[in-house]
Design a protein around this motif. Structure first.
Motif, PDB file in Angstrom:
ATOM      1  N   PRO A  98      43.086  28.621 -25.181  1.00 38.67           N
ATOM      2  CA  PRO A  98      42.285  29.772 -25.644  1.00 38.67           C
ATOM      3  C   PRO A  98      40.880  29.395 -26.134  1.00 38.67           C
ATOM      4  O   PRO A  98      39.959  30.198 -26.019  1.00 38.67           O
ATOM      5  CB  PRO A  98      43.127  30.369 -26.781  1.00 38.67           C
ATOM      6  CG  PRO A  98      44.525  29.994 -26.428  1.00 38.67           C
ATOM      7  CD  PRO A  98      44.414  28.616 -25.808  1.00 38.67           C
ATOM      8  N   PHE A  99      40.708  28.185 -26.639  1.00 36.45           N
ATOM      9  CA  PHE A  99      39.374  27.744 -27.061  1.00 36.45           C
ATOM     10  C   PHE A  99      38.412  27.783 -25.879  1.00 36.45           C
ATOM     11  O   PHE A  99      37.251  28.162 -26.033  1.00 36.45           O
ATOM     12  CB  PHE A  99      39.436  26.322 -27.648  1.00 36.45           C
ATOM     13  CG  PHE A  99      38.084  25.782 -28.045  1.00 36.45           C
ATOM     14  CD1 PHE A  99      37.589  26.001 -29.320  1.00 36.45           C
ATOM     15  CD2 PHE A  99      37.304  25.057 -27.155  1.00 36.45           C
ATOM     16  CE1 PHE A  99      36.348  25.513 -29.695  1.00 36.45           C
ATOM     17  CE2 PHE A  99      36.066  24.567 -27.521  1.00 36.45           C
ATOM     18  CZ  PHE A  99      35.578  24.800 -28.794  1.00 36.45           C
ATOM     19  N   PHE A 100      38.878  27.391 -24.726  1.00 31.86           N
ATOM     20  CA  PHE A 100      38.028  27.275 -23.545  1.00 31.86           C
ATOM     21  C   PHE A 100      37.881  28.591 -22.778  1.00 31.86           C
ATOM     22  O   PHE A 100      37.099  28.661 -21.838  1.00 31.86           O
ATOM     23  CB  PHE A 100      38.551  26.165 -22.625  1.00 31.86           C
ATOM     24  CG  PHE A 100      38.527  24.811 -23.289  1.00 31.86           C
ATOM     25  CD1 PHE A 100      37.338  24.127 -23.441  1.00 31.86           C
ATOM     26  CD2 PHE A 100      39.694  24.250 -23.801  1.00 31.86           C
ATOM     27  CE1 PHE A 100      37.304  22.894 -24.074  1.00 31.86           C
ATOM     28  CE2 PHE A 100      39.664  23.014 -24.430  1.00 31.86           C
ATOM     29  CZ  PHE A 100      38.473  22.335 -24.573  1.00 31.86           C
ATOM     30  N   ARG A 101      38.633  29.611 -23.158  1.00 33.89           N
ATOM     31  CA  ARG A 101      38.459  30.957 -22.596  1.00 33.89           C
ATOM     32  C   ARG A 101      37.654  31.752 -23.625  1.00 33.89           C
ATOM     33  O   ARG A 101      38.194  32.244 -24.615  1.00 33.89           O
ATOM     34  CB  ARG A 101      39.810  31.622 -22.338  1.00 33.89           C
ATOM     35  CG  ARG A 101      40.491  31.135 -21.088  1.00 33.89           C
ATOM     36  CD  ARG A 101      41.633  32.040 -20.627  1.00 33.89           C
ATOM     37  NE  ARG A 101      42.372  32.688 -21.696  1.00 33.89           N
ATOM     38  CZ  ARG A 101      43.486  32.209 -22.268  1.00 33.89           C
ATOM     39  NH1 ARG A 101      43.990  31.064 -21.867  1.00 33.89           N
ATOM     40  NH2 ARG A 101      44.089  32.889 -23.235  1.00 33.89           N
ATOM     41  N   LEU A 102      36.372  31.878 -23.395  1.00 33.30           N
ATOM     42  CA  LEU A 102      35.479  32.458 -24.398  1.00 33.30           C
ATOM     43  C   LEU A 102      35.854  33.881 -24.780  1.00 33.30           C
ATOM     44  O   LEU A 102      35.598  34.313 -25.906  1.00 33.30           O
ATOM     45  CB  LEU A 102      34.033  32.400 -23.911  1.00 33.30           C
ATOM     46  CG  LEU A 102      33.470  30.987 -23.727  1.00 33.30           C
ATOM     47  CD1 LEU A 102      32.007  31.062 -23.318  1.00 33.30           C
ATOM     48  CD2 LEU A 102      33.626  30.161 -24.990  1.00 33.30           C
ATOM     49  N   SER A 103      36.484  34.605 -23.896  1.00 28.64           N
ATOM     50  CA  SER A 103      36.861  35.990 -24.187  1.00 28.64           C
ATOM     51  C   SER A 103      37.857  36.095 -25.342  1.00 28.64           C
ATOM     52  O   SER A 103      37.974  37.148 -25.962  1.00 28.64           O
ATOM     53  CB  SER A 103      37.445  36.656 -22.941  1.00 28.64           C
ATOM     54  OG  SER A 103      38.623  35.979 -22.529  1.00 28.64           O
ATOM     55  N   GLY A 127      37.582  34.516 -28.173  1.00 27.23           N
ATOM     56  CA  GLY A 127      36.845  34.420 -29.430  1.00 27.23           C
ATOM     57  C   GLY A 127      37.171  33.190 -30.262  1.00 27.23           C
ATOM     58  O   GLY A 127      36.574  32.971 -31.309  1.00 27.23           O
ATOM     59  N   VAL A 128      38.112  32.375 -29.816  1.00 29.03           N
ATOM     60  CA  VAL A 128      38.525  31.202 -30.592  1.00 29.03           C
ATOM     61  C   VAL A 128      37.371  30.209 -30.743  1.00 29.03           C
ATOM     62  O   VAL A 128      37.098  29.725 -31.845  1.00 29.03           O
ATOM     63  CB  VAL A 128      39.774  30.522 -29.970  1.00 29.03           C
ATOM     64  CG1 VAL A 128      40.098  29.214 -30.674  1.00 29.03           C
ATOM     65  CG2 VAL A 128      40.967  31.473 -30.028  1.00 29.03           C
ATOM     66  N   ALA A 129      36.682  29.892 -29.660  1.00 31.53           N
ATOM     67  CA  ALA A 129      35.572  28.933 -29.733  1.00 31.53           C
ATOM     68  C   ALA A 129      34.481  29.441 -30.674  1.00 31.53           C
ATOM     69  O   ALA A 129      33.984  28.685 -31.517  1.00 31.53           O
ATOM     70  CB  ALA A 129      34.990  28.667 -28.349  1.00 31.53           C
ATOM     71  N   GLY A 130      34.126  30.705 -30.546  1.00 32.03           N
ATOM     72  CA  GLY A 130      33.099  31.273 -31.419  1.00 32.03           C
ATOM     73  C   GLY A 130      33.496  31.218 -32.879  1.00 32.03           C
ATOM     74  O   GLY A 130      32.682  30.888 -33.750  1.00 32.03           O
ATOM     75  N   GLU A 131      34.760  31.510 -33.160  1.00 28.86           N
ATOM     76  CA  GLU A 131      35.268  31.476 -34.531  1.00 28.86           C
ATOM     77  C   GLU A 131      35.182  30.060 -35.107  1.00 28.86           C
ATOM     78  O   GLU A 131      34.733  29.860 -36.236  1.00 28.86           O
ATOM     79  CB  GLU A 131      36.723  31.961 -34.533  1.00 28.86           C
ATOM     80  CG  GLU A 131      37.421  31.870 -35.859  1.00 28.86           C
ATOM     81  CD  GLU A 131      38.892  32.259 -35.722  1.00 28.86           C
ATOM     82  OE1 GLU A 131      39.742  31.352 -35.665  1.00 28.86           O
ATOM     83  OE2 GLU A 131      39.175  33.476 -35.664  1.00 28.86           O
ATOM     84  N   ILE A 132      35.607  29.079 -34.323  1.00 27.74           N
ATOM     85  CA  ILE A 132      35.600  27.685 -34.784  1.00 27.74           C
ATOM     86  C   ILE A 132      34.172  27.183 -34.972  1.00 27.74           C
ATOM     87  O   ILE A 132      33.837  26.600 -36.006  1.00 27.74           O
ATOM     88  CB  ILE A 132      36.403  26.795 -33.812  1.00 27.74           C
ATOM     89  CG1 ILE A 132      37.900  27.126 -33.952  1.00 27.74           C
ATOM     90  CG2 ILE A 132      36.133  25.317 -34.058  1.00 27.74           C
ATOM     91  CD1 ILE A 132      38.806  26.439 -32.951  1.00 27.74           C
TER      92      ILE A 132
END
Length: 120
Positions: free
Chosen positions: A53-58, A60-65
């Motif tokens: 999920p981090f690598f699937r930008l949709s 929101g996990v990457a943005g949150e981290i």
């Protein structure tokens, strides 16, 4: 487990490649707290410790981290080969490119590239 190192005179908390994945806010806040306590300016997270999920930008996990690290004024480095993720996502490729232009979040292939970035 994490270890403090100094790379190019910069205190860096290096996360062990083995261990539980960083899934979201709870794990990241623990990591940020540990880094702050130890005086790190950057935290290096092996790409293998980040779930899909981090690598699937949709998601929101990457943005949150990334935002959590920015809020605490700590740099985040994702270390390792993420080409299998960027190959299938134009949005992720753009995100990585933008991050690598910043002084907040970097995606680097290996420690040699990290050393070069921290020295520059």
């Amino acid at each position: 487990m994490s270890a403090m190192r100094t790379i190019q005179d910069v205190p860096v908390l290096m996360c062990d490649p083995e261990g539980e994945p960083f899934r979201g806010e709870r794990e990241v806040l623990d990591l940020i707290g540990d880094a702050g306590y130890q005086g790190a300016r950057w935290v290096v997270v092996p790409a293998g410790r980040l779930e899909e999920p981090f690598f699937r930008l949709s998601t929101g996990v990457a943005g949150e981290i990334v935002q959590k690290f920015a809020n605490y004024r700590l740099g985040l480095v994702v270390l390792g080969d993420i080409s299998k993720h960027t190959a299938s996502s134009t949005a992720l490729r753009d995100f990585v490119r933008e991050c690598n232009r910043s002084r907040q979040t970097w995606f680097v292939a290996d420690e040699a590239e990290l050393r070069e970035r921290l020295g520059g």
